[in-house]
Design a protein around this motif. Structure first.
Motif, PDB file in Angstrom:
ATOM      1  N   HIS A   1     -37.937  43.384  55.499  1.00  0.00           N
ATOM      2  CA  HIS A   1     -39.257  43.189  54.895  1.00  0.00           C
ATOM      3  C   HIS A   1     -39.149  42.766  53.428  1.00  0.00           C
ATOM      4  O   HIS A   1     -40.135  42.808  52.695  1.00  0.00           O
ATOM      5  CB  HIS A   1     -40.078  44.473  55.000  1.00  0.00           C
ATOM      6  CG  HIS A   1     -40.397  44.872  56.414  1.00  0.00           C
ATOM      7  ND1 HIS A   1     -41.419  44.308  57.134  1.00  0.00           N
ATOM      8  CD2 HIS A   1     -39.801  45.764  57.249  1.00  0.00           C
ATOM      9  CE1 HIS A   1     -41.460  44.844  58.351  1.00  0.00           C
ATOM     10  NE2 HIS A   1     -40.481  45.727  58.436  1.00  0.00           N
TER      11      HIS A   1
ATOM     12  N   ASP B   1     -33.728  60.237  52.087  1.00  0.00           N
ATOM     13  CA  ASP B   1     -33.613  60.890  53.388  1.00  0.00           C
ATOM     14  C   ASP B   1     -33.156  62.323  53.139  1.00  0.00           C
ATOM     15  O   ASP B   1     -32.014  62.572  52.770  1.00  0.00           O
ATOM     16  CB  ASP B   1     -32.607  60.143  54.261  1.00  0.00           C
ATOM     17  CG  ASP B   1     -32.479  60.747  55.652  1.00  0.00           C
ATOM     18  OD1 ASP B   1     -33.112  61.799  55.903  1.00  0.00           O
ATOM     19  OD2 ASP B   1     -31.743  60.180  56.472  1.00  0.00           O
TER      20      ASP B   1
ATOM     21  N   SER C   1     -39.498  60.969  61.739  1.00  0.00           N
ATOM     22  CA  SER C   1     -39.901  60.052  62.798  1.00  0.00           C
ATOM     23  C   SER C   1     -40.733  58.876  62.295  1.00  0.00           C
ATOM     24  O   SER C   1     -41.102  57.990  63.077  1.00  0.00           O
ATOM     25  CB  SER C   1     -40.699  60.814  63.867  1.00  0.00           C
ATOM     26  OG  SER C   1     -41.854  61.422  63.291  1.00  0.00           O
ATOM     27  N   THR C   2     -41.058  58.830  61.012  1.00  0.00           N
ATOM     28  CA  THR C   2     -41.842  57.724  60.453  1.00  0.00           C
ATOM     29  C   THR C   2     -41.131  56.407  60.726  1.00  0.00           C
ATOM     30  O   THR C   2     -39.958  56.251  60.370  1.00  0.00           O
ATOM     31  CB  THR C   2     -42.038  57.904  58.935  1.00  0.00           C
ATOM     32  OG1 THR C   2     -42.651  59.171  58.682  1.00  0.00           O
ATOM     33  CG2 THR C   2     -42.901  56.789  58.360  1.00  0.00           C
ATOM     34  N   ASP C   3     -41.821  55.460  61.360  1.00  0.00           N
ATOM     35  CA  ASP C   3     -41.141  54.207  61.712  1.00  0.00           C
ATOM     36  C   ASP C   3     -41.047  53.282  60.504  1.00  0.00           C
ATOM     37  O   ASP C   3     -41.699  53.490  59.474  1.00  0.00           O
ATOM     38  CB  ASP C   3     -41.800  53.500  62.904  1.00  0.00           C
ATOM     39  CG  ASP C   3     -43.199  52.993  62.606  1.00  0.00           C
ATOM     40  OD1 ASP C   3     -43.446  52.483  61.495  1.00  0.00           O
ATOM     41  OD2 ASP C   3     -44.066  53.103  63.496  1.00  0.00           O
ATOM     42  N   ASN C   4     -40.223  52.257  60.649  1.00  0.00           N
ATOM     43  CA  ASN C   4     -39.902  51.381  59.536  1.00  0.00           C
ATOM     44  C   ASN C   4     -41.121  50.616  59.030  1.00  0.00           C
ATOM     45  O   ASN C   4     -41.264  50.378  57.830  1.00  0.00           O
ATOM     46  CB  ASN C   4     -38.797  50.398  59.937  1.00  0.00           C
ATOM     47  CG  ASN C   4     -38.212  49.671  58.748  1.00  0.00           C
ATOM     48  OD1 ASN C   4     -37.948  50.303  57.724  1.00  0.00           O
ATOM     49  ND2 ASN C   4     -38.004  48.379  58.873  1.00  0.00           N
ATOM     50  N   PHE C   5     -42.019  50.226  59.923  1.00  0.00           N
ATOM     51  CA  PHE C   5     -43.200  49.471  59.510  1.00  0.00           C
ATOM     52  C   PHE C   5     -44.120  50.327  58.641  1.00  0.00           C
ATOM     53  O   PHE C   5     -44.630  49.873  57.618  1.00  0.00           O
ATOM     54  CB  PHE C   5     -43.959  48.958  60.741  1.00  0.00           C
ATOM     55  CG  PHE C   5     -43.240  47.877  61.487  1.00  0.00           C
ATOM     56  CD1 PHE C   5     -43.256  46.560  61.037  1.00  0.00           C
ATOM     57  CD2 PHE C   5     -42.522  48.179  62.632  1.00  0.00           C
ATOM     58  CE1 PHE C   5     -42.586  45.561  61.711  1.00  0.00           C
ATOM     59  CE2 PHE C   5     -41.832  47.186  63.323  1.00  0.00           C
ATOM     60  CZ  PHE C   5     -41.872  45.877  62.860  1.00  0.00           C
ATOM     61  N   GLU C   6     -44.311  51.577  59.040  1.00  0.00           N
ATOM     62  CA  GLU C   6     -45.139  52.464  58.230  1.00  0.00           C
ATOM     63  C   GLU C   6     -44.460  52.775  56.906  1.00  0.00           C
ATOM     64  O   GLU C   6     -45.104  52.792  55.841  1.00  0.00           O
ATOM     65  CB  GLU C   6     -45.415  53.771  58.975  1.00  0.00           C
ATOM     66  CG  GLU C   6     -46.272  54.737  58.163  1.00  0.00           C
ATOM     67  CD  GLU C   6     -46.562  56.048  58.870  1.00  0.00           C
ATOM     68  OE1 GLU C   6     -47.145  56.949  58.238  1.00  0.00           O
ATOM     69  OE2 GLU C   6     -46.188  56.175  60.054  1.00  0.00           O
ATOM     70  N   LEU C   7     -43.140  52.988  56.933  1.00  0.00           N
ATOM     71  CA  LEU C   7     -42.416  53.314  55.711  1.00  0.00           C
ATOM     72  C   LEU C   7     -42.516  52.185  54.696  1.00  0.00           C
ATOM     73  O   LEU C   7     -42.789  52.430  53.517  1.00  0.00           O
ATOM     74  CB  LEU C   7     -40.948  53.604  56.033  1.00  0.00           C
ATOM     75  CG  LEU C   7     -40.056  53.909  54.827  1.00  0.00           C
ATOM     76  CD1 LEU C   7     -40.570  55.114  54.052  1.00  0.00           C
ATOM     77  CD2 LEU C   7     -38.613  54.138  55.277  1.00  0.00           C
ATOM     78  N   GLN C   8     -42.308  50.948  55.140  1.00  0.00           N
ATOM     79  CA  GLN C   8     -42.355  49.843  54.185  1.00  0.00           C
ATOM     80  C   GLN C   8     -43.779  49.628  53.670  1.00  0.00           C
ATOM     81  O   GLN C   8     -43.985  49.256  52.517  1.00  0.00           O
ATOM     82  CB  GLN C   8     -41.760  48.574  54.792  1.00  0.00           C
ATOM     83  CG  GLN C   8     -42.555  47.898  55.874  1.00  0.00           C
ATOM     84  CD  GLN C   8     -43.563  46.911  55.336  1.00  0.00           C
ATOM     85  OE1 GLN C   8     -43.434  46.463  54.191  1.00  0.00           O
ATOM     86  NE2 GLN C   8     -44.554  46.581  56.142  1.00  0.00           N
TER      87      GLN C   8
END
Length: 224
Positions: A4, A26, A74-81
């Motif tokens: 991203h 993390d 469990s937060t996915d990469n799309f939400e994290l970015q």
């Protein structure tokens, strides 16, 4: 997150994240007390995103302390970015930080930091050094300080400016920055242009956040 457009920053001199970037940590392997210590070390931690916080009550506590985000593993990469971008965008809303030599001035916290140590400045002491940092090396008159920091357009005929500058100098000296605030030849004050302050140095003192960054192994150590 690289997909991203994000990249990894190694910070400055290997001691805490002196850069003005989002800090994603993390923390699954850390205890709640350790996570709390990290948040307190960066308080108010507007740039700090802690992953691996599974307990909702703990997440709420960290958010109340000032963390930008506290998220489960469990937060996915799309939400994290997306959340990281929101935090990053906040940095452009106003100039939160100013760096001068070994000092970092934090407008949100209204205090100055030398390495891991906060100086504990009074609001007007902070106002004085923040105003002087507008133009390092240039004279700022007593009248201008009264206008910009005290917000008065007349001379109250007190030594309030001198008292606050004296207290500020004492706290700077205790942090190893004696002489940073200089008296201008024509009156008023200015930040010293001495290379001692312009080049700066990073304190070797570490807190919980510094220790976390060093343990990752990608933090660059200062060169001799």
């Amino acid at each position: 997150m690289r997909s991203h457009g994000w990249s990894l920053c190694h910070g400055t001199c290997g001691c805490r994240a002196e850069c003005r970037h989002v800090l994603v940590c993390d923390t699954r392997h850390l205890s709640p007390d350790h996570r709390l210590a990290m948040a307190e070390a960066d308080r108010p931690a507007w740039r700090l995103i802690l992953l691996g916080v599974e307990d909702p009550a703990e997440r709420a506590r960290l958010l109340n302390l000032g963390c930008a985000e506290a998220l489960p593993a469990s937060t996915d990469n799309f939400e994290l970015q997306a959340r990281a971008k929101r935090v990053s965008d906040m940095f452009g809303m106003l100039p939160r930080w100013r760096s001068f030599g070994p000092l970092t001035l934090d407008l949100f916290h209204r205090d100055a930091r030398h390495g891991a140590r906060w100086l504990g400045l009074h609001p007007r002491e902070f106002g004085v050094i923040w105003r002087l940092a507008d133009s390092p090396g240039e004279r700022v008159s007593r009248k201008q300080l009264l206008k910009d920091v005290w917000r008065i357009n007349h001379d109250p005929e007190t030594n309030s400016v001198e008292v606050h500058v004296s207290r500020l100098r004492t706290k700077l000296a205790d942090a190893g920055c004696e002489g940073l605030v200089a008296t201008a030849p024509r009156g008023g004050y200015m930040l010293s242009e001495s290379s001692q302050f312009l080049l700066g140095s990073t304190s070797g003192e570490q807190d919980a956040l510094d220790a976390y960054l060093r343990d990752l192994g990608w933090v660059k150590e200062p060169s001799d």
